[in-house]
Design a protein around this motif. Structure first.
Motif, mmCIF file in Angstrom:
data_model
loop_
_atom_site.group_PDB
_atom_site.id
_atom_site.type_symbol
_atom_site.label_atom_id
_atom_site.label_comp_id
_atom_site.label_asym_id
_atom_site.label_seq_id
_atom_site.Cartn_x
_atom_site.Cartn_y
_atom_site.Cartn_z
ATOM 1 N N UNK A 32 0.865 -1.178 0.000
ATOM 2 C CA UNK A 32 0.000 0.000 0.000
ATOM 3 C C UNK A 32 0.903 1.230 0.000
ATOM 4 N N UNK A 33 0.759 2.064 -1.009
ATOM 5 C CA UNK A 33 1.623 3.237 -1.150
ATOM 6 C C UNK A 33 1.463 4.153 0.058
ATOM 7 N N UNK A 39 -2.832 7.004 2.246
ATOM 8 C CA UNK A 39 -3.327 6.811 0.895
ATOM 9 C C UNK A 39 -2.577 7.742 -0.038
ATOM 10 N N UNK A 40 -2.776 7.551 -1.325
ATOM 11 C CA UNK A 40 -2.158 8.396 -2.350
ATOM 12 C C UNK A 40 -3.027 9.628 -2.519
ATOM 13 N N UNK A 68 -4.444 4.444 -3.652
ATOM 14 C CA UNK A 68 -5.841 4.711 -3.302
ATOM 15 C C UNK A 68 -6.015 6.207 -3.122
ATOM 16 N N UNK A 69 -6.827 6.817 -3.970
ATOM 17 C CA UNK A 69 -7.079 8.249 -3.826
ATOM 18 C C UNK A 69 -7.001 8.994 -5.130
ATOM 19 N N UNK A 70 -5.997 9.838 -5.262
ATOM 20 C CA UNK A 70 -5.857 10.734 -6.408
ATOM 21 C C UNK A 70 -5.328 9.982 -7.641
ATOM 22 N N UNK A 71 -5.406 10.628 -8.829
ATOM 23 C CA UNK A 71 -4.892 9.993 -10.059
ATOM 24 C C UNK A 71 -3.427 9.609 -9.941
ATOM 25 N N UNK A 96 -8.909 3.379 -6.872
ATOM 26 C CA UNK A 96 -7.956 2.357 -6.434
ATOM 27 C C UNK A 96 -7.247 1.814 -7.662
ATOM 28 N N UNK A 97 -5.923 1.797 -7.605
ATOM 29 C CA UNK A 97 -5.117 1.340 -8.729
ATOM 30 C C UNK A 97 -4.054 0.376 -8.218
#
Length: 168
Positions: A32-33, A39-40, A68-71, A96-97
């Protein structure tokens, strides 16, 4: 009797192959970044928050980064420095990416230009795969060792020839 002996040798060979194959497989991780509670998002971004997180993590080929979050954009080093990309290598604006690190080397991640300027960017270094440790035969070409020759996948052909299942 010979049939039982052949079955025993085949089972032994199968066990050796299974052990050899399991040693060669490298497990990948999903990370998880920013860590599990972050989160991102530009809300959490400071100048080096995500780069500090990435610098404390050892990334391997086939690890997956969960954003998870922004582009999310994967860009070149130059685009990373400018916080802008017209043609990113990868782009997603889903909440989510999952991004697979498919090669060794550097990956440059940014979000949109405004979020990137706030610190929502990160450099990830993926380590080269570990080279197998040298064996006696590769360390010293003149050294002879039957133990080295009878390890790993070399065992199966020798066993199959020995029980008469294949001819030389």
């Amino acid at each position: 009797m010979a049939s039982t002996h052949r079955i025993s040798i085949l089972l032994f060979a199968a066990v050796i192959l299974t052990i050899t194959a399991s040693v060669l497989v490298v497990a990948s991780e999903t990370l998880v970044v920013g860590g599990n509670k972050w989160q991102w998002r530009s809300l959490y971004a400071t100048d080096d928050f995500y780069n500090n997180w990435a610098s404390k993590t050892r990334f391997q080929i086939n690890d997956t980064l969960k954003f998870s979050g922004d582009p999310v954009l994967v860009v070149t080093e130059d685009e990373y420095q400018k916080c802008r990309s017209v043609h990113p290598i990868f782009f997603s604006n889903h909440t989510t990416v999952d991004f697979v690190l498919d090669r060794a080397g550097f990956f440059y991640f940014i979000s949109g230009p405004v979020q990137c300027e706030k610190g929502l960017k990160m450099i990830v270094k993926v380590l080269e795969p570990k080279a197998p440790s040298p064996t006696a035969s590769t360390a010293s070409p003149n050294a002879k060792s039957s133990a080295v020759e009878l390890t790993g996948v070399h065992v199966l052909p020798a066993l199959l020839v020995g029980v008469g299942l294949i001819a030389v």
